[in-house]
Design an enzyme around this catalytic site. Structure first.
Site, PDB file in Angstrom:
ATOM      1  N   CYS A 161       0.814  -1.230   0.000  1.00 25.06           N
ATOM      2  CA  CYS A 161       0.000   0.000   0.000  1.00 25.06           C
ATOM      3  C   CYS A 161       0.840   1.269   0.000  1.00 25.06           C
ATOM      4  CB  CYS A 161      -0.943   0.014   1.202  1.00 25.06           C
ATOM      5  SG  CYS A 161      -2.205  -1.241   1.068  1.00 25.06           S
TER       6      CYS A 161
HETATM    7  N1  CO8 Z   1     -19.880  -9.624   8.128  1.00 27.73           N
HETATM    8  C1  CO8 Z   1     -20.392  -9.678   9.362  1.00 27.73           C
HETATM    9  N2  CO8 Z   1     -19.654  -9.811  10.471  1.00 27.73           N
HETATM   10  C2  CO8 Z   1     -18.320  -9.902  10.325  1.00 27.73           C
HETATM   11  C3  CO8 Z   1     -17.694  -9.870   9.047  1.00 27.73           C
HETATM   12  C4  CO8 Z   1     -18.536  -9.717   7.930  1.00 27.73           C
HETATM   13  N3  CO8 Z   1     -18.036  -9.663   6.696  1.00 27.73           N
HETATM   14  N4  CO8 Z   1     -16.366  -9.983   9.218  1.00 27.73           N
HETATM   15  C5  CO8 Z   1     -16.153 -10.081  10.532  1.00 27.73           C
HETATM   16  N5  CO8 Z   1     -17.333 -10.041  11.203  1.00 27.73           N
HETATM   17  C6  CO8 Z   1     -17.552 -10.117  12.647  1.00 27.73           C
HETATM   18  C7  CO8 Z   1     -16.427 -10.869  13.337  1.00 27.73           C
HETATM   19  O1  CO8 Z   1     -16.702 -12.254  13.394  1.00 27.73           O
HETATM   20  C8  CO8 Z   1     -16.445 -10.228  14.708  1.00 27.73           C
HETATM   21  O2  CO8 Z   1     -17.481 -10.791  15.474  1.00 27.73           O
HETATM   22  P1  CO8 Z   1     -17.194 -11.299  16.960  1.00 27.73           P
HETATM   23  O3  CO8 Z   1     -16.754 -10.066  17.711  1.00 27.73           O
HETATM   24  O4  CO8 Z   1     -18.499 -11.862  17.376  1.00 27.73           O
HETATM   25  O5  CO8 Z   1     -16.090 -12.319  16.820  1.00 27.73           O
HETATM   26  C9  CO8 Z   1     -16.827  -8.781  14.448  1.00 27.73           C
HETATM   27  O6  CO8 Z   1     -17.521  -8.789  13.188  1.00 27.73           O
HETATM   28  C10 CO8 Z   1     -15.647  -7.861  14.388  1.00 27.73           C
HETATM   29  O7  CO8 Z   1     -14.672  -8.418  13.465  1.00 27.73           O
HETATM   30  P2  CO8 Z   1     -13.249  -7.799  13.236  1.00 27.73           P
HETATM   31  O8  CO8 Z   1     -12.578  -7.631  14.545  1.00 27.73           O
HETATM   32  O9  CO8 Z   1     -12.520  -8.577  12.183  1.00 27.73           O
HETATM   33  O10 CO8 Z   1     -13.696  -6.406  12.601  1.00 27.73           O
HETATM   34  P3  CO8 Z   1     -13.032  -5.001  12.692  1.00 27.73           P
HETATM   35  O11 CO8 Z   1     -13.939  -4.098  13.383  1.00 27.73           O
HETATM   36  O12 CO8 Z   1     -11.600  -5.053  13.113  1.00 27.73           O
HETATM   37  O13 CO8 Z   1     -13.024  -4.572  11.132  1.00 27.73           O
HETATM   38  C11 CO8 Z   1     -11.451  -4.425   9.307  1.00 27.73           C
HETATM   39  C12 CO8 Z   1     -12.321  -5.335  10.191  1.00 27.73           C
HETATM   40  C13 CO8 Z   1     -12.379  -3.536   8.510  1.00 27.73           C
HETATM   41  C14 CO8 Z   1     -10.622  -5.281   8.357  1.00 27.73           C
HETATM   42  C15 CO8 Z   1     -10.535  -3.545  10.196  1.00 27.73           C
HETATM   43  O14 CO8 Z   1      -9.887  -4.335  11.153  1.00 27.73           O
HETATM   44  C16 CO8 Z   1      -9.491  -2.786   9.410  1.00 27.73           C
HETATM   45  O15 CO8 Z   1      -9.780  -2.021   8.514  1.00 27.73           O
HETATM   46  N6  CO8 Z   1      -8.227  -2.930   9.790  1.00 27.73           N
HETATM   47  C17 CO8 Z   1      -7.117  -2.255   9.140  1.00 27.73           C
HETATM   48  C18 CO8 Z   1      -6.811  -2.959   7.893  1.00 27.73           C
HETATM   49  C19 CO8 Z   1      -5.742  -2.281   7.073  1.00 27.73           C
HETATM   50  O16 CO8 Z   1      -5.540  -1.127   7.048  1.00 27.73           O
HETATM   51  N7  CO8 Z   1      -5.066  -3.085   6.352  1.00 27.73           N
HETATM   52  C20 CO8 Z   1      -4.101  -2.613   5.421  1.00 27.73           C
HETATM   53  C21 CO8 Z   1      -4.014  -3.735   4.491  1.00 27.73           C
HETATM   54  S1  CO8 Z   1      -3.954  -3.320   2.917  1.00 27.73           S
HETATM   55  C22 CO8 Z   1      -2.319  -3.418   2.361  1.00 27.73           C
HETATM   56  O17 CO8 Z   1      -1.383  -3.272   3.030  1.00 27.73           O
HETATM   57  C23 CO8 Z   1      -2.152  -3.748   0.931  1.00 27.73           C
HETATM   58  C24 CO8 Z   1      -2.004  -5.199   0.768  1.00 27.73           C
HETATM   59  C25 CO8 Z   1      -1.922  -5.504  -0.664  1.00 27.73           C
HETATM   60  C26 CO8 Z   1      -3.224  -5.393  -1.393  1.00 27.73           C
HETATM   61  C27 CO8 Z   1      -3.737  -6.743  -1.708  1.00 27.73           C
HETATM   62  C28 CO8 Z   1      -5.007  -6.688  -2.526  1.00 27.73           C
HETATM   63  C29 CO8 Z   1      -5.758  -7.995  -2.611  1.00 27.73           C
END
Ligand code: CO8
Length: 371
Positions: A155
């Site tokens: 990224c």
């Molecule tokens: N629908 C419904 N519920 C869900 C879903 C879903 N799709 N997914 C997870 N849940 C549930 C989970 O099970 C969890 O429930 P419980 O608490 O009961 O276990 C609850 O929702 C919360 O889950 P998470 O903790 O996973 O959710 P978050 O609030 O943390 O949100 C995010 C997830 C949006 C991914 C968030 O953590 C985030 O944005 N983090 C930062 C990510 C980031 O910036 N990453 C950078 C990576 S990109 C990069 O570097 C480039 C890589 C190369 C690109 C590749 C392209 C393919």
């Protein structure tokens, strides 16, 4: 004279997928998978897959829709991969094709032609092939002399690419064309509720040159930082061929919570330190063009840099484009700049800041000059 970004370009494919469409196809896949594997799941040999929800996606990430290379294959529950036919060696590659479109726009906006450019850099998270470099294909398609190369810092590829462009000009190049083509839909896992909503496809381009006779953003300071982390990984690579590796493990995966917690303070610290080094108050920065991964992440970083009251008073300080584009990896900061460059006036400052896998963080402090 000063090294300036004098033009940017943006291309996105026509196909759009909303959260609702994405969730419908993932949930259909999950239902099929769980019923086909009901016995194993009941016996505790396999874990049941879980469905997704459009409300969760928007609340957790801020993403509402995304552009993708090809939507019918991606939305087919029996496939969940785009239909991207392999092209013959004498046809232009998809990545070069998109790069050329964005590049032509950036060149037009900067008022330059192929003869004016000495260097082409393709900087992005995933290259379509190992070699020849896609950057050289773009260079040739545009009729540019000089040299071209591919680089990957996930990224942060665009901000690291801007630094390479800056250094190339310091070393004598007249102009650099920086291209970021992110075809994320081909390496994202659309069967996983954790990541199926995160990414979108796009191409951006920028022209960087040493000039005082063109409107643009002068690069005032560059700060790059990396720190190894396994929290964002993609194990795809040529060594996989030796043991016919299972490709299920060879796509994007992450521990999003850890990334969120670890990266936000790191980014805020770097931006703050860069502003201090250059004796610029956070209040004097007109726009923070942050990496577009998650709207809450960007809100938090802004609060840490300018203070809660200032951040809440003016959310436009951090332009958000991820609602429309999703996370477009390296290209996000350039899309944000491209869309809001006109909001910055002569003499005002802006910060381009990317963060992502590596970890990697790139901070480019710029000042607008209107000629
Ligand atoms: N629908 C419904 N519920 C869900 C879903 C879903 N799709 N997914 C997870 N849940 C549930 C989970 O099970 C969890 O429930 P419980 O608490 O009961 O276990 C609850 O929702 C919360 O889950 P998470 O903790 O996973 O959710 P978050 O609030 O943390 O949100 C995010 C997830 C949006 C991914 C968030 O953590 C985030 O944005 N983090 C930062 C990510 C980031 O910036 N990453 C950078 C990576 S990109 C990069 O570097 C480039 C890589 C190369 C690109 C590749 C392209 C393919």
């Amino acid at each position: 004279m000063g090294i300036r970004i004098t033009g940017t370009g943006l291309f996105h494919p026509e196909d759009v997928i909303t959260n609702e469409e994405l969730v419908e196809s993932l949930n259909a896949y999950v239902e099929q998978y769980n019923s086909a594997n009901a016995d194993k799941i009941a016996a505790g040999e396999l874990e049941a897959r879980r469905g997704s929800s459009a409300e969760f996606i928007e609340k957790a990430s801020g993403v509402k829709r995304r552009y993708v290379s090809e939507k019918t294959g991606l939305l087919d529950p029996n496939r969940l991969r785009p239909h991207l036919k392999e092209r013959a060696d004498d046809e232009i590659s998809l990545q070069a094709e998109w790069g050329v479109i964005a590049a032509k726009q950036a060149m037009e906006n900067a008022g330059v032609t192929a003869e004016d450019i000495d260097v082409v850099i393709l900087a992005c998270s995933n290259m379509q092939r190992a070699y020849p470099a896609v950057a050289i294909e773009i260079q040739t398609a545009l009729g540019i002399q000089g040299y071209a190369y591919d680089m990957n810092v996930a990224c942060s590829a665009a901000t690291f690419g801007l630094k390479q462009a800056y250094d190339a000009i310091k070393s004598g190049a007249r102009r650099v064309l920086l291209v970021n083509v992110e075809i994320t839909s081909a390496h994202n896992d659309f069967r996983s509720r954790d990541s199926h909503f995160i990414f979108g496809d796009v191409a951006t381009a920028s022209i960087i040159e040493d000039t005082d006779s063109k409107t643009g953003f002068e690069i005032v300071d560059t700060q790059l930082f990396t720190q190894f982390s396994n929290n964002i990984r993609n194990n795809f690579g040529f060594l996989n061929l030796s043991e016919n590796a299972d490709i299920d493990d060879k796509r994007f995966r992450q521990d999003g919570r850890k990334v969120f917690k670890e990266v936000c303070p790191l980014v805020a610290k770097m931006i703050t330190a860069q502003l201090e080094k250059n004796a610029i108050a956070p209040a004097d920065v007109k726009r923070f063009w942050l990496h577009q991964a998650n709207a809450s992440m960007n809100e938090l970083i802004l609060k840490l840099v300018v203070g809660k009251a200032a951040a809440e008073a003016d959310p436009a300080l951090v332009p958000i484009i991820l609602d429309e584009f999703a996370n477009t990896s390296s290209a996000g900061v350039i899309i944000a700049l491209h869309r809001t460059a006109h909001e910055v006036n002569d003499g005002e400052y802006g910060v381009l800041c990317s963060f992502g896998a590596g970890y990697s963080v790139g901070c480019i402090l710029v000042q607008k000059h209107v000629v």
